[in-house]
Design a protein around this motif. Structure first.
Motif, mmCIF file in Angstrom:
data_model
loop_
_atom_site.group_PDB
_atom_site.id
_atom_site.type_symbol
_atom_site.label_atom_id
_atom_site.label_comp_id
_atom_site.label_asym_id
_atom_site.label_seq_id
_atom_site.Cartn_x
_atom_site.Cartn_y
_atom_site.Cartn_z
ATOM 1 N N VAL A 163 48.711 -0.999 -44.040
ATOM 2 C CA VAL A 163 47.733 -1.518 -43.083
ATOM 3 C C VAL A 163 48.512 -1.919 -41.834
ATOM 4 O O VAL A 163 49.448 -2.713 -41.909
ATOM 5 C CB VAL A 163 46.979 -2.738 -43.660
ATOM 6 C CG1 VAL A 163 46.072 -3.369 -42.611
ATOM 7 C CG2 VAL A 163 46.182 -2.332 -44.891
ATOM 8 N N LYS A 164 48.156 -1.314 -40.707
ATOM 9 C CA LYS A 164 48.859 -1.662 -39.469
ATOM 10 C C LYS A 164 48.164 -2.850 -38.797
ATOM 11 O O LYS A 164 48.806 -3.797 -38.359
ATOM 12 C CB LYS A 164 48.878 -0.462 -38.521
ATOM 13 C CG LYS A 164 49.713 -0.721 -37.290
ATOM 14 C CD LYS A 164 49.652 0.435 -36.321
ATOM 15 C CE LYS A 164 50.389 0.068 -35.046
ATOM 16 N NZ LYS A 164 49.894 0.834 -33.917
ATOM 17 N N SER A 165 46.842 -2.777 -38.717
ATOM 18 C CA SER A 165 46.108 -3.906 -38.139
ATOM 19 C C SER A 165 44.708 -3.952 -38.722
ATOM 20 O O SER A 165 44.213 -2.961 -39.278
ATOM 21 C CB SER A 165 46.041 -3.783 -36.616
ATOM 22 O OG SER A 165 45.339 -2.611 -36.282
ATOM 23 N N ILE B 235 40.018 -1.130 -39.019
ATOM 24 C CA ILE B 235 41.249 -1.179 -39.810
ATOM 25 C C ILE B 235 42.094 0.050 -39.485
ATOM 26 O O ILE B 235 41.614 1.188 -39.594
ATOM 27 C CB ILE B 235 40.920 -1.257 -41.315
ATOM 28 C CG1 ILE B 235 40.164 -2.572 -41.569
ATOM 29 C CG2 ILE B 235 42.186 -1.170 -42.166
ATOM 30 C CD1 ILE B 235 39.757 -2.827 -42.976
ATOM 31 N N THR B 236 43.324 -0.208 -39.050
ATOM 32 C CA THR B 236 44.222 0.904 -38.725
ATOM 33 C C THR B 236 45.248 1.051 -39.839
ATOM 34 O O THR B 236 45.921 0.082 -40.201
ATOM 35 C CB THR B 236 44.934 0.661 -37.378
ATOM 36 O OG1 THR B 236 43.923 0.392 -36.406
ATOM 37 C CG2 THR B 236 45.755 1.854 -36.948
ATOM 38 N N SER C 17 48.325 -6.973 -41.920
ATOM 39 C CA SER C 17 49.340 -6.020 -41.478
ATOM 40 C C SER C 17 50.512 -6.039 -42.472
ATOM 41 O O SER C 17 50.984 -7.107 -42.854
ATOM 42 C CB SER C 17 49.788 -6.444 -40.080
ATOM 43 O OG SER C 17 50.926 -5.744 -39.738
ATOM 44 N N GLY C 18 50.934 -4.857 -42.924
ATOM 45 C CA GLY C 18 52.061 -4.767 -43.857
ATOM 46 C C GLY C 18 51.621 -4.591 -45.296
ATOM 47 O O GLY C 18 52.407 -4.166 -46.137
ATOM 48 N N ASN C 19 50.357 -4.891 -45.611
ATOM 49 C CA ASN C 19 49.859 -4.660 -46.978
ATOM 50 C C ASN C 19 49.721 -3.158 -47.220
ATOM 51 O O ASN C 19 49.574 -2.381 -46.276
ATOM 52 C CB ASN C 19 48.489 -5.314 -47.176
ATOM 53 C CG ASN C 19 48.564 -6.828 -47.294
ATOM 54 O OD1 ASN C 19 47.551 -7.496 -47.198
ATOM 55 N ND2 ASN C 19 49.744 -7.377 -47.495
#
Ligand SMILES: Cc1cc2nc3c(=O)[nH]c(=O)nc-3n(C[C@H](O)[C@H](O)[C@H](O)COP(=O)(O)OP(=O)(O)OC[C@H]3O[C@@H](n4cnc5c(N)ncnc54)[C@H](O)[C@@H]3O)c2cc1C
Ligand SMILES: Cc1cc2nc3c(=O)[nH]c(=O)nc-3n(C[C@H](O)[C@H](O)[C@H](O)COP(=O)(O)O)c2cc1C
Length: 553
Positions: free
Chosen positions: A171-173, A189-190, A387-389
């Motif tokens: 997940v970026k954002s 969701i990006t 973010s990061g997940n």
């Protein structure tokens, strides 16, 4: 082999634009071959159980067509086609249960039981599909499954075993698109690719595999008195079942509950049968209730208790403490379905970047008569990602047949329905195709007008014709169908003279029918067609894939 079968039960769903599901495509092609002789199935008796949704125009199209085609080929229908309907208040069971009662009674008249054999009563519990063996020591090769909140590397280890075609993405954002004072939380969701680039085209769909929330996992383990750190090996009693289970070997109870069991789904009839089977000896009120829920007379009562307020498995098990303690883990595996991946239209255009992909997610929350807020599993799972997940997904074809790029495209996408059109428009604009007509609708200009700045920039750059319907910004409700009618002449010319295609995406409740009716009105008014002619004009558009719907409930 079909020719040599004596009795065949077909269970078929309808998907896409009235199409057969993927795993039926070869059979479908075969059965429609012109070379098949008209009497080739003369020795076959058959029934068709069709699964569909009456909110779609091509309701149970495949089941109905199959029923007729088998007759054409000489087969004999044993009974009328059973039309299962997702929209029925009792789901498929609404039509299936009475149909099955009738079926068994006719079947046993025609094919009586062999002497010495007896019908197994509903109250008798059947052997479970899987046998489980508990492993006393924890395997060293498998890390303890964990919630994906840590760094990416750990998260991949703690994630469900990959289903076919599934892969991981970061997940970026994740940010909210609707204003904070709006009732609905809609997210953009990006996702970022981890290994290879994403491969997709406009219209493709992202399938997201959610997991249960920490809170619900904890609650389930507690009420079922299960130790999350226990591991078990599993084997299927009959071949075929093992493939569909998709659990690691060995599997921990924590993993099973977190990633596999759909504990917040609404119980189906087999769930109730098994629970009632364990309460046969019971004399208390709740055990009698379970017996009642499985009787024909108790169906209305069951509906009021369970389906109407959308009581989920976790809540039902909480309500029946005496019965739930009898359930073994193998019974749990039988009666609680696996969590299904959910579909989300891809919103980004592949020409922008194949390293990233965007989704627009409406977070599902609603209230029923029960006090507790109901939350959609996957949309809330996604909304909680930071973010990061890492999440697990696959990319599949959507249902739209790609519209030609040299013709105008009319897109009707209220709410999150506009998501897929961001991808189409982005791609068409990248190819310098400017004949794009978007009809977007929402409640308020200031609160839930998704991608306002993007659309308005495209309009300014002469890449998009935008038509808006804000339903609650004035006294009278205005929806996309009204705006379509207000632009009837333009639309008629685009469709009839310039060969435009129409795509519609979004909620399947009332919108698709209202839009259909609006177009029929337009054809009548501006094409000077009678009602019958307008309807057949619409049918012609559908046949040519120039009027396509992708909707969901
Ligand atoms: C081809 C396709 C594309 C899709 N694209 C998108 C998209 O781009 N964006 C998007 O947000 N969704 C999209 N969806 C819908 C999405 O797949 C999920 O259905 C949605 O996110 C809900 O999933 P969930 O797991 O959160 O809810 P679930 O746990 O599955 O619960 C949803 C169910 O709750 C019930 N429910 C919901 N609201 C109420 C209510 N008010 N009253 C009573 N019952 C209610 C309904 O039965 C509904 O089916 C798409 C679906 C399909 C088939
Ligand atoms: C994208 C999509 C398209 C669908 N199209 C139709 C349709 O044309 N006719 C119909 O009766 N049902 C349609 N349905 C409803 C499905 O038949 C129904 O949801 C069924 O439960 C799907 O079962 P399956 O997912 O096991 O195939 C559609 C569902 C989806 C998600």
């Amino acid at each position: 082999d079909l020719i040599t079968e004596q009795f065949v039960v077909f269970v078929v769903s309808t998907t896409g634009q009235g199409e057969p599901p993927k795993n039926m495509k070869n059979f479908w092609k075969f059965i429609w071959r012109k070379v098949l002789p008209a009497d080739c199935l003369v020795n076959v008796l058959y029934v068709v159980i069709a699964l569909g949704d009456s909110s779609y125009q091509k309701y149970n199209m495949v089941g109905k067509k199959l029923y007729r085609r088998l007759k054409q080929l000489g087969a004999t229908a044993f009974m009328g086609c059973c039309l299962g309907d997702d929209q029925h208040p009792h789901g498929y069971n609404g039509t299936l249960d009475p149909w099955l009662t009738n079926f068994w009674s006719e079947y046993l008249k025609r094919f009586p039981m062999k002497e010495g054999l007896d019908i197994i009563a509903n109250s008798v519990l059947l052997p479970t599909r899987f046998q489980l063996k508990f492993v006393s020591t924890m395997p060293t090769t498998l890390s303890i499954p964990q919630r994906n909140s840590g760094p990416a590397q750990h998260e991949e280890q703690g994630m469900p075993e990959m289903n076919r075609g599934m892969f991981f993405a970061l997940v970026k954002s994740n940010f909210r698109l609707t204003s904070p004072d709006h009732w609905q939380d809609v997210r953009l969701i990006t996702l970022q690719s981890i290994h290879a680039e994403f491969k997709y085209k406009p219209g493709d769909v992202c399938m997201i595999q959610p997991s249960n929330s920490d809170e619900n996992v904890k609650r389930f383990l507690q009420i079922m008195d299960l130790d999350p750190q226990t591991f078990f090996q599993w084997t299927a009693r009959d071949c075929g079942s093992s493939e569909e289970l998709g659990l690691p070997q060995p599997c921990s109870i924590d993993w099973l509950v977190r990633h596999h069991l759909d504990i917040t789904s609404i119980p189906k009839s087999y769930f109730w049968e098994v629970l009632a089977g364990f309460s046969l000896e019971g004399k208390n009120r709740s055990q009698n209730k379970l017996q009642e829920f499985c009787s024909l007379e108790g169906q209305e009562e069951l509906f009021s208790y369970c389906n109407r307020p959308r009581r989920n498995i976790l809540e039902v098990l909480t309500d029946f403490p005496c019965t739930r303690k009898h359930l073994s883990l193998s019974h749990i595996l039988d009666i609680i379905p696996a969590i299904k991946a959910r579909a989300f239209s891809i919103s980004s255009a592949p020409s922008n970047s194949l390293k990233e992909l965007e989704l627009v997610v409406a977070v599902v929350e609603y209230k029923t008569k029960l006090k507790e807020l109901r939350k959609g599993l996957c949309s809330n799972y996604l909304a909680a990602k930071n973010s990061g997940n890492v999440i697990q997904l696959s990319i599949v074809d959507g249902t739209f047949v790609a519209p030609p790029s040299h013709r105008p495209l009319i897109m009707i996408g209220p709410g999150t329905g506009c998501s897929i059109f961001r991808s189409y428009i982005g791609e068409r604009v990248a190819e310098h195709v400017m004949d794009n007509y978007l009809f977007f609708g929402c409640r308020y200009k200031k609160r839930d007008y998704l991608f306002k700045d993007e659309w308005e920039k495209l309009v300014k750059d002469k890449c998009l014709h935008l038509f808006l319907a804000f339903s609650r910004d004035q006294a009278d409700k205005v929806y996309v169908q009204h705006v379509l009618k207000n632009n009837g002449l333009l639309l008629w010319n685009l469709i009839d003279i310039r060969g435009a295609s129409i795509l519609l995406s979004g909620n399947s409740r009332n919108m698709p029918n209202s839009v259909h009716d609006a177009f029929v009105e337009i054809f009548k008014l501006y094409g000077r067609l009678s009602e019958a002619q307008a309807l057949s004009y619409m049918e012609h558009l559908c046949k040519e894939f120039r009027y396509q719907l992708e909707t969901w409930s």
